[in-house]
Design a protein around this motif. Structure first.
Motif, PDB file in Angstrom:
ATOM      1  N   ALA A 227     -21.272  27.007 -55.787  1.00  0.00           N
ATOM      2  CA  ALA A 227     -20.938  28.417 -55.573  1.00  0.00           C
ATOM      3  C   ALA A 227     -22.055  29.151 -54.828  1.00  0.00           C
ATOM      4  CB  ALA A 227     -20.665  29.096 -56.912  1.00  0.00           C
ATOM      5  N   ASP A 228     -22.880  28.419 -54.080  1.00  0.00           N
ATOM      6  CA  ASP A 228     -23.971  29.034 -53.321  1.00  0.00           C
ATOM      7  C   ASP A 228     -23.398  29.985 -52.274  1.00  0.00           C
ATOM      8  OD1 ASP A 228     -26.098  29.453 -51.321  1.00  0.00           O
ATOM      9  OD2 ASP A 228     -27.174  27.888 -52.405  1.00  0.00           O
ATOM     10  N   GLY A 229     -23.798  31.252 -52.327  1.00  0.00           N
ATOM     11  CA  GLY A 229     -23.282  32.238 -51.384  1.00  0.00           C
ATOM     12  C   GLY A 229     -24.008  32.284 -50.068  1.00  0.00           C
ATOM     13  N   TYR A 230     -25.137  31.570 -49.948  1.00  0.00           N
ATOM     14  CA  TYR A 230     -25.923  31.558 -48.716  1.00  0.00           C
ATOM     15  C   TYR A 230     -25.578  30.355 -47.837  1.00  0.00           C
ATOM     16  CZ  TYR A 230     -28.977  35.286 -50.428  1.00  0.00           C
ATOM     17  OH  TYR A 230     -29.465  36.488 -50.873  1.00  0.00           O
ATOM     18  N   PHE A 231     -25.619  29.162 -48.433  1.00  0.00           N
ATOM     19  CA  PHE A 231     -25.383  27.934 -47.679  1.00  0.00           C
ATOM     20  C   PHE A 231     -24.280  27.129 -48.348  1.00  0.00           C
ATOM     21  CE2 PHE A 231     -30.023  28.814 -47.381  1.00  0.00           C
ATOM     22  CZ  PHE A 231     -30.054  29.214 -46.054  1.00  0.00           C
ATOM     23  N   PRO A 232     -23.148  26.915 -47.685  1.00  0.00           N
ATOM     24  CA  PRO A 232     -22.067  26.115 -48.288  1.00  0.00           C
ATOM     25  C   PRO A 232     -22.478  24.660 -48.428  1.00  0.00           C
ATOM     26  CG  PRO A 232     -21.552  26.684 -46.016  1.00  0.00           C
ATOM     27  CD  PRO A 232     -22.787  27.447 -46.360  1.00  0.00           C
ATOM     28  N   VAL A 233     -21.610  23.883 -49.092  1.00  0.00           N
ATOM     29  CA  VAL A 233     -22.008  22.539 -49.500  1.00  0.00           C
ATOM     30  C   VAL A 233     -22.104  21.552 -48.335  1.00  0.00           C
ATOM     31  CG1 VAL A 233     -21.167  22.793 -51.861  1.00  0.00           C
ATOM     32  CG2 VAL A 233     -19.615  21.952 -50.075  1.00  0.00           C
ATOM     33  N   ASP A 234     -21.705  21.936 -47.122  1.00  0.00           N
ATOM     34  CA  ASP A 234     -21.939  21.019 -46.009  1.00  0.00           C
ATOM     35  C   ASP A 234     -23.435  20.861 -45.729  1.00  0.00           C
ATOM     36  OD1 ASP A 234     -21.762  23.743 -45.029  1.00  0.00           O
ATOM     37  OD2 ASP A 234     -21.895  22.919 -43.005  1.00  0.00           O
ATOM     38  N   HIS A 235     -24.245  21.852 -46.112  1.00  0.00           N
ATOM     39  CA  HIS A 235     -25.699  21.743 -45.913  1.00  0.00           C
ATOM     40  C   HIS A 235     -26.309  20.630 -46.763  1.00  0.00           C
ATOM     41  CE1 HIS A 235     -26.658  25.292 -43.312  1.00  0.00           C
ATOM     42  NE2 HIS A 235     -25.437  25.612 -43.686  1.00  0.00           N
ATOM     43  N   PRO A 236     -26.122  20.633 -48.087  1.00  0.00           N
ATOM     44  CA  PRO A 236     -26.701  19.527 -48.860  1.00  0.00           C
ATOM     45  C   PRO A 236     -26.100  18.179 -48.510  1.00  0.00           C
ATOM     46  CG  PRO A 236     -25.235  20.835 -50.241  1.00  0.00           C
ATOM     47  CD  PRO A 236     -25.457  21.609 -48.970  1.00  0.00           C
ATOM     48  N   ARG A 237     -24.844  18.167 -48.126  1.00  0.00           N
ATOM     49  CA  ARG A 237     -24.240  16.883 -47.759  1.00  0.00           C
ATOM     50  C   ARG A 237     -24.857  16.334 -46.476  1.00  0.00           C
ATOM     51  NH1 ARG A 237     -18.240  18.927 -49.574  1.00  0.00           N
ATOM     52  NH2 ARG A 237     -18.323  18.103 -51.710  1.00  0.00           N
ATOM     53  N   MET A 238     -25.170  17.212 -45.533  1.00  0.00           N
ATOM     54  CA  MET A 238     -25.873  16.768 -44.322  1.00  0.00           C
ATOM     55  C   MET A 238     -27.247  16.203 -44.670  1.00  0.00           C
ATOM     56  SD  MET A 238     -25.048  19.826 -41.581  1.00  0.00           S
ATOM     57  CE  MET A 238     -26.223  19.162 -40.390  1.00  0.00           C
ATOM     58  N   LEU A 239     -27.964  16.895 -45.562  1.00  0.00           N
ATOM     59  CA  LEU A 239     -29.288  16.418 -45.968  1.00  0.00           C
ATOM     60  C   LEU A 239     -29.189  15.067 -46.665  1.00  0.00           C
ATOM     61  CD1 LEU A 239     -30.756  19.767 -47.353  1.00  0.00           C
ATOM     62  CD2 LEU A 239     -31.343  18.660 -45.180  1.00  0.00           C
TER      63      LEU A 239
END
Length: 279
Positions: A227-239
């Protein structure tokens, strides 16, 4: 520019000998490689084990806060208290934040601030160092681990972006206004206590996702709220994809952004993870 090494202590209120078990917090100013003074606090940890009789016997957590945070902010102190159950803790204010000098470069030269804090932890006698960063601090621990190879024994990045200049959410559009506009920087200074540098990045620093492959073989944990309002979950998945088998990804249901959203149970799991991997 100072010729002193990163981590040089400019002032110390109570610095323990590296082989003496310190039981009181220590506050000091560090000096970075580019001459900025950084306000830092060392806490020896709350648990007592035979192996902890000297600092070399226990891990140290070096905590990198998010943008507009500082060492004395309640959410940073809460994180420090949680990790103190699993080892010693170093917290510090990034440049432009709190009592530290300089101006924030929003994740670029902050790598030097973290390097000074890690160096100080080593100087205090700790053989095992884990870095834990939140949001902006999460991007900094990733880049530090890649650029200052093997200076840390475990890395945790919480709520970090994968790429620069992301404006896909309303909070990030507001943050870009704060950083890039003169009136925004005034709000940052007087509203959030954060002094922001007016210059654009030149050159643009290595992005978090570009940094991640250079972290191996150091253990890496990526934590992100669904539920991160700044960075959606595509960011951690890319990392995580960039880390491959070397990285571990925790997607936390219902969690929002950074320190304020990290509950006690999650902080405990992170503490256990670092204590186990940094050994």
């Amino acid at each position: 520019m100072s010729s002193r090494p990163a981590g040089h202590v400019a002032r110390s209120t109570d610095r323990p000998h590296s082989e003496t078990p310190a039981r009181r917090p220590t506050r000091t100013f560090l000096r970075t490689a580019d001459g900025v003074t950084i306000d830092a606090v060392y806490e020896p940890g709350t648990a007592v084990y035979d192996a902890w009789r000297t600092p070399s016997g226990r891990p140290v957590f070096v905590v990198a806060h998010g943008f507009t945070g500082a060492v004395d902010r309640p959410h940073v102190r809460r994180v420090a208290q949680a990790f103190a159950r699993y080892g010693a803790v170093v917290t510090f204010s990034f440049r432009g934040h709190g009592a530290s000098g300089g101006r924030s470069t929003v994740g670029d030269r902050e790598v030097l601030d973290l390097a000074a804090a890690v160096r100080w932890a080593r100087e205090l006698g700790h053989a095992r160092v884990g870095t834990v960063g939140f949001s902006m601090g999460g991007s900094v621990v990733l880049r530090h681990a890649a650029l200052h190879h093997r200076e840390t024994d475990a890395v945790v990045s919480v709520s970090a972006p994968a790429r620069w200049y992301y404006r896909g959410t309303a909070p990030m559009r507001r943050l870009h206004w704060l950083v890039t506009r003169p009136e925004g920087r005034i709000v940052g200074r007087y509203g959030f206590g954060t002094r922001i540098h007016h210059r654009d990045w030149d050159p643009v620093p290595l992005s978090p996702v570009e940094a991640v492959p250079g972290i191996a073989p150091t253990p890496l944990l990526i934590v992100h709220g669904e539920a991160d309002g700044y960075f959606p979950v595509d960011h951690p998945r890319m990392l995580a994809a960039a880390a491959g088998d070397q990285g571990e990804l925790w997607l936390e249901p219902g969690m929002g952004h950074a320190e304020n959203a990290a509950g006690d149970e999650l902080l405990a799991r992170i503490g256990e993870w670092v204590a186990g991997r940094a050994g």
